[in-house]
Scaffold this motif. Structure first.
Motif, PDB file in Angstrom:
ATOM      1  N   LYS A 168      45.585  41.240  30.964  1.00  6.97           N
ATOM      2  CA  LYS A 168      44.935  39.751  31.454  1.00  6.97           C
ATOM      3  C   LYS A 168      45.880  39.444  32.719  1.00  6.97           C
ATOM      4  O   LYS A 168      45.422  38.623  33.890  1.00  6.97           O
ATOM      5  N   ASN A 169      47.228  39.403  32.658  1.00  9.87           N
ATOM      6  CA  ASN A 169      48.260  39.325  33.973  1.00  9.87           C
ATOM      7  C   ASN A 169      47.856  39.969  35.029  1.00  9.87           C
ATOM      8  O   ASN A 169      47.678  39.578  36.012  1.00  9.87           O
ATOM      9  N   ALA A 170      47.445  41.473  34.807  1.00  8.86           N
ATOM     10  CA  ALA A 170      46.868  42.279  35.703  1.00  8.86           C
ATOM     11  C   ALA A 170      45.678  41.670  36.316  1.00  8.86           C
ATOM     12  O   ALA A 170      45.562  41.771  37.806  1.00  8.86           O
ATOM     13  N   HIS A 171      44.659  41.289  35.500  1.00 11.46           N
ATOM     14  CA  HIS A 171      43.678  40.682  36.317  1.00 11.46           C
ATOM     15  C   HIS A 171      43.779  39.295  37.188  1.00 11.46           C
ATOM     16  O   HIS A 171      43.426  39.233  38.100  1.00 11.46           O
ATOM     17  N   LEU A 172      44.973  38.639  36.945  1.00 11.87           N
ATOM     18  CA  LEU A 172      45.389  37.313  37.360  1.00 11.87           C
ATOM     19  C   LEU A 172      45.868  37.690  38.866  1.00 11.87           C
ATOM     20  O   LEU A 172      45.600  37.123  39.754  1.00 11.87           O
ATOM     21  N   LYS A 173      46.602  38.769  38.745  1.00  9.44           N
ATOM     22  CA  LYS A 173      47.612  39.134  40.051  1.00  9.44           C
ATOM     23  C   LYS A 173      46.130  39.886  40.975  1.00  9.44           C
ATOM     24  O   LYS A 173      46.220  39.373  42.205  1.00  9.44           O
ATOM     25  N   ARG A 174      45.383  40.347  40.471  1.00 13.16           N
ATOM     26  CA  ARG A 174      44.260  40.995  41.351  1.00 13.16           C
ATOM     27  C   ARG A 174      43.330  39.710  41.872  1.00 13.16           C
ATOM     28  O   ARG A 174      42.942  39.644  42.997  1.00 13.16           O
ATOM     29  N   ASP A 175      42.969  38.781  40.940  1.00 16.91           N
ATOM     30  CA  ASP A 175      42.194  37.812  41.284  1.00 16.91           C
ATOM     31  C   ASP A 175      42.901  36.930  42.421  1.00 16.91           C
ATOM     32  O   ASP A 175      42.286  36.423  43.563  1.00 16.91           O
ATOM     33  N   LEU A 176      44.268  36.802  42.284  1.00 22.05           N
ATOM     34  CA  LEU A 176      45.063  35.946  43.275  1.00 22.05           C
ATOM     35  C   LEU A 176      44.849  36.886  44.704  1.00 22.05           C
ATOM     36  O   LEU A 176      45.163  35.986  45.620  1.00 22.05           O
ATOM     37  N   LYS A 177      45.346  37.866  44.524  1.00 22.66           N
ATOM     38  CA  LYS A 177      45.271  38.970  45.879  1.00 22.66           C
ATOM     39  C   LYS A 177      44.090  38.734  46.500  1.00 22.66           C
ATOM     40  O   LYS A 177      44.100  38.424  47.766  1.00 22.66           O
ATOM     41  N   THR A 178      42.959  38.682  45.714  1.00 21.25           N
ATOM     42  CA  THR A 178      41.634  38.441  46.345  1.00 21.25           C
ATOM     43  C   THR A 178      41.488  37.055  47.112  1.00 21.25           C
ATOM     44  O   THR A 178      40.786  37.066  48.076  1.00 21.25           O
ATOM     45  N   ALA A 179      41.902  36.136  46.544  1.00 22.11           N
ATOM     46  CA  ALA A 179      41.645  34.776  46.899  1.00 22.11           C
ATOM     47  C   ALA A 179      42.491  34.440  48.089  1.00 22.11           C
ATOM     48  O   ALA A 179      42.161  33.957  48.900  1.00 22.11           O
ATOM     49  N   VAL A 180      43.692  35.393  48.237  1.00 20.05           N
ATOM     50  CA  VAL A 180      44.529  34.935  49.255  1.00 20.05           C
ATOM     51  C   VAL A 180      43.985  35.971  50.418  1.00 20.05           C
ATOM     52  O   VAL A 180      44.019  35.289  51.554  1.00 20.05           O
ATOM     53  N   ALA A 181      43.335  37.005  50.170  1.00 14.45           N
ATOM     54  CA  ALA A 181      42.829  37.557  51.329  1.00 14.45           C
ATOM     55  C   ALA A 181      41.457  36.814  51.890  1.00 14.45           C
ATOM     56  O   ALA A 181      41.179  37.130  53.217  1.00 14.45           O
ATOM     57  N   GLN A 182      40.835  36.326  51.038  1.00 18.34           N
ATOM     58  CA  GLN A 182      39.533  35.543  51.543  1.00 18.34           C
ATOM     59  C   GLN A 182      39.960  34.082  51.608  1.00 18.34           C
ATOM     60  O   GLN A 182      39.068  33.053  52.295  1.00 18.34           O
ATOM     61  N   ALA A 183      41.309  33.642  51.823  1.00 18.67           N
ATOM     62  CA  ALA A 183      41.522  32.228  52.183  1.00 18.67           C
ATOM     63  C   ALA A 183      41.310  31.176  51.531  1.00 18.67           C
ATOM     64  O   ALA A 183      40.701  30.112  51.958  1.00 18.67           O
ATOM     65  N   ASP A 184      40.952  31.646  50.135  1.00 25.04           N
ATOM     66  CA  ASP A 184      40.373  30.483  49.331  1.00 25.04           C
ATOM     67  C   ASP A 184      41.393  29.770  48.699  1.00 25.04           C
ATOM     68  O   ASP A 184      41.869  30.214  47.434  1.00 25.04           O
ATOM     69  N   VAL A 185      41.610  28.715  49.321  1.00 25.97           N
ATOM     70  CA  VAL A 185      42.952  27.644  48.841  1.00 25.97           C
ATOM     71  C   VAL A 185      42.572  27.055  47.362  1.00 25.97           C
ATOM     72  O   VAL A 185      43.588  27.214  46.551  1.00 25.97           O
ATOM     73  N   GLU A 186      41.650  26.875  47.109  1.00 23.28           N
ATOM     74  CA  GLU A 186      41.167  26.299  45.859  1.00 23.28           C
ATOM     75  C   GLU A 186      41.320  27.091  44.939  1.00 23.28           C
ATOM     76  O   GLU A 186      41.912  26.828  43.569  1.00 23.28           O
ATOM     77  N   LYS A 187      40.880  28.390  44.984  1.00 26.27           N
ATOM     78  CA  LYS A 187      41.079  29.463  43.962  1.00 26.27           C
ATOM     79  C   LYS A 187      42.411  29.754  43.809  1.00 26.27           C
ATOM     80  O   LYS A 187      42.917  29.960  42.666  1.00 26.27           O
ATOM     81  N   VAL A 188      43.145  29.886  44.724  1.00 26.35           N
ATOM     82  CA  VAL A 188      44.944  29.995  44.808  1.00 26.35           C
ATOM     83  C   VAL A 188      45.638  28.764  43.997  1.00 26.35           C
ATOM     84  O   VAL A 188      46.332  29.021  43.043  1.00 26.35           O
ATOM     85  N   LYS A 189      45.086  27.507  44.372  1.00 25.41           N
ATOM     86  CA  LYS A 189      45.737  26.412  43.236  1.00 25.41           C
ATOM     87  C   LYS A 189      45.340  26.662  42.121  1.00 25.41           C
ATOM     88  O   LYS A 189      46.188  26.689  41.096  1.00 25.41           O
TER      89      LYS A 189
END
Length: 550
Positions: free
Chosen positions: A482-503
């Motif tokens: 689950k933590n690995a998925h979280l890191k992966r989703d966070l990295k994707t959100a940062v790459a897409q500049a999705d601020v709400e997702k990062v929050k």
């Protein structure tokens, strides 16, 4: 260890026997001139299959006709023993090496054989049983570099250091495969002279390929019509080829462009790169005297399972969960990349190899009963890895060895048996952890890390080592994934500049509980604005990133 047999090159026309004889005479002169032209030492890569045997025989016969005073340059004949070679071929190789050494001494030939082996840290069983590397695949062919390329290249580099440059003589042929022909054609661009090409992977080393244009039938004609000069029997070699299905041999491998595995009897008996070990199967079926090799084939087939995720850790070998996208029937799922074999399966493979070794020593023909499938030095290194790197202080290797062989394991490494923690402490720890594998692993790592640092005068690095234990082993499998998925989703959100997702991913949607208190104490104007914002749940994310003015 070589690629599957390919058709002969289409544009290569068959030669008559007279033309072959003429070519042999020309090659003899060419070999003599190249040998006498300078002081550059020669290294011959020999696997003792048909191609390398022809090349060695050609060179021997050419040098033998020179006057003794001109045979001043040593020709080093190297053969790589991976320690997991087909036992029949391994015995043939060792016998041939001994014959070559004796004949060279008697006949005054400047030929010196060398049997190379990988260093113990690179052997097949140390990596598979010790470190837990999965059985080799085309996507993860970790064996070729360690077992074949490194020993040969180390020898060649040492010769270059001592002499400045070398000439490497190989029995490679264009007719072996289309890939081999393309590789040889590519290297012809920078040729110094006919059949003498630069070595792209080894500086100051040239490659000489005298039989590069020969066909398969010409190879066998030469072996069957020209007597073996060092006392070997080429008809025995032909019988070995005839007793198996494929007709390729394993060449001396000096770089990754050289095919190293395939349907060849001149390969590792444990090779899982190919779908089936057809050559060993044929040997067992065609010859009752080779039925003793069946335990080897059984182990090889047991290892050769495509879906072996249940035998492997959910983390990579360094303890981190890595994810990959898997497409099955057009359905994409994100799953962890399986890592090394678990403790149970590493111990299982050790037991299987020792059982096969014990059985063969009792049932094989007399000349094969001294077979060694796994050496004491390999087992010592496996034991060290389990104890020091994997922190498995129950020290199960000596116990498994004694259970299978009935003998006590004699570790060649001084002080290997000394430890403050052992199987008794491991049993207590298992009882305390009550079947929680990750808890057991964490406790074992922490205890053993402390043990490893206890005698150091300055225990520099112990906190980093303990922290690493928590990083790799403090989460359950479900939590770690689950933590690995979280890191992966966070990295994707940062790459897409999705601020709400990062929050959302970094702070979480935790609803604040002070809304009622705010309404009771606020002024009428504030209450109206509070009522409007109350319709939207207040989270730690919008509290943290709220506008400074409001």
């Amino acid at each position: 260890m070589a690629t599957a047999q390919q058709p002969e090159t289409k544009n290569q026309q068959p030669r008559t026997v007279a033309e072959l004889v003429e070519d042999i005479q020309a090659l003899t002169t060419e070999i003599q001139e190249l040998y006498c032209s300078d002081e550059i030492p020669w290294i011959m890569g020999v696997s003792w299959g048909k191609d390398s045997s022809v090349t060695l025989q050609l060179v021997w016969n050419a040098i033998a006709t020179l006057p003794p005073e001109k045979r001043t340059k040593t020709i080093h004949v190297i053969t790589t023993d991976t320690l997991v070679e087909n036992p029949v071929v391994s015995a043939w190789v060792r016998k041939s090496m001994q014959q070559l050494k004796s004949a060279a001494k008697v006949q005054g030939m400047p030929i010196e054989p060398h049997l190379l082996q990988p260093v113990v840290q690179d052997t097949f069983w140390v990596n598979l049983i010790g470190k837990g590397y999965p059985a080799p695949r085309n996507q993860f062919r970790w064996c070729t570099q360690r077992l074949k390329i490194n020993p040969a290249n180390h020898f060649i580099r040492e010769m270059v250091r001592a002499n400045g440059e070398t000439i490497l003589v190989l029995g490679t042929r264009k007719a072996e495969s289309s890939k081999r022909a393309a590789t040889m054609q590519k290297h012809q661009i920078g040729r110094v002279r006919d059949r003498l090409s630069p070595n792209a992977s080894l500086p100051n080393s040239l490659i000489y390929t005298p039989i590069e244009d020969w066909r398969n039938d010409e190879v066998w004609i030469y072996l069957n019509q020209w007597q073996n000069p060092w006392g070997g029997n080429n008809k025995d070699l032909f019988a070995m080829y005839r007793g198996a299905t494929a007709d390729n041999e394993c060449p001396l491998v000096v770089d990754t462009s050289t095919p190293s595995c395939g349907d060849s009897r001149f390969g590792c008996w444990i090779c899982t790169i190919v779908n089936k070990d057809k050559s060993m199967e044929a040997m067992i079926q065609n010859d009752e005297e080779k039925e003793w090799m069946q335990p080897l084939l059984d182990i090889r087939n047991e290892l050769d399972i495509k879906e072996d995720h249940d035998k492997r850790d959910f983390r990579r070998i360094w303890g981190e969960v890595q994810l990959f996208e898997r497409n099955v029937d057009n359905e994409i799922s994100v799953e962890p990349i399986p890592g090394p074999y678990t403790k149970y399966w590493r111990e299982h493979w050790l037991r299987r190899v020792l059982e096969a070794q014990t059985q063969i020593r009792n049932t094989a023909p007399e000349n094969m009963r001294d077979i060694t499938l796994i050496t004491p030095e390999e087992m010592s290194e496996i034991r060290r890895i389990w104890l020091e790197e994997k922190h498995e202080f129950d020290d199960s290797l000596p116990r498994i060895y004694q259970e299978v062989t009935g003998e006590e394991f004699q570790d060649p490494r001084p002080g290997a048996g000394y430890s403050l923690l052992g199987s008794d402490e491991w049993a207590v720890l298992e009882e305390i952890c009550e079947g929680d594998a990750m808890h057991l692993e964490l406790m074992a790592k922490l205890l053993d890390t402390e043990r490893q640092y206890r005698k150091m005068a300055r225990r520099v690095g112990i906190y980093d080592a303990l922290e690493k234990c928590f990083e790799t082993s403090s989460r359950s499998q479900e939590e770690a994934i689950k933590n690995a998925h979280l890191k992966r989703d966070l990295k994707t959100a940062v790459a897409q500049a999705d601020v709400e997702k990062v929050k959302q991913l970094t702070l979480g949607d935790v609803v604040a509980t002070d809304e009622v208190t705010d309404n009771l104490t606020a002024s009428p104007q504030d209450k109206s604005s509070t009522t409007e914002s109350a319709t939207k749940p207040k989270t730690w994310g919008n509290i943290k990133f709220q506008n400074r003015d409001t």
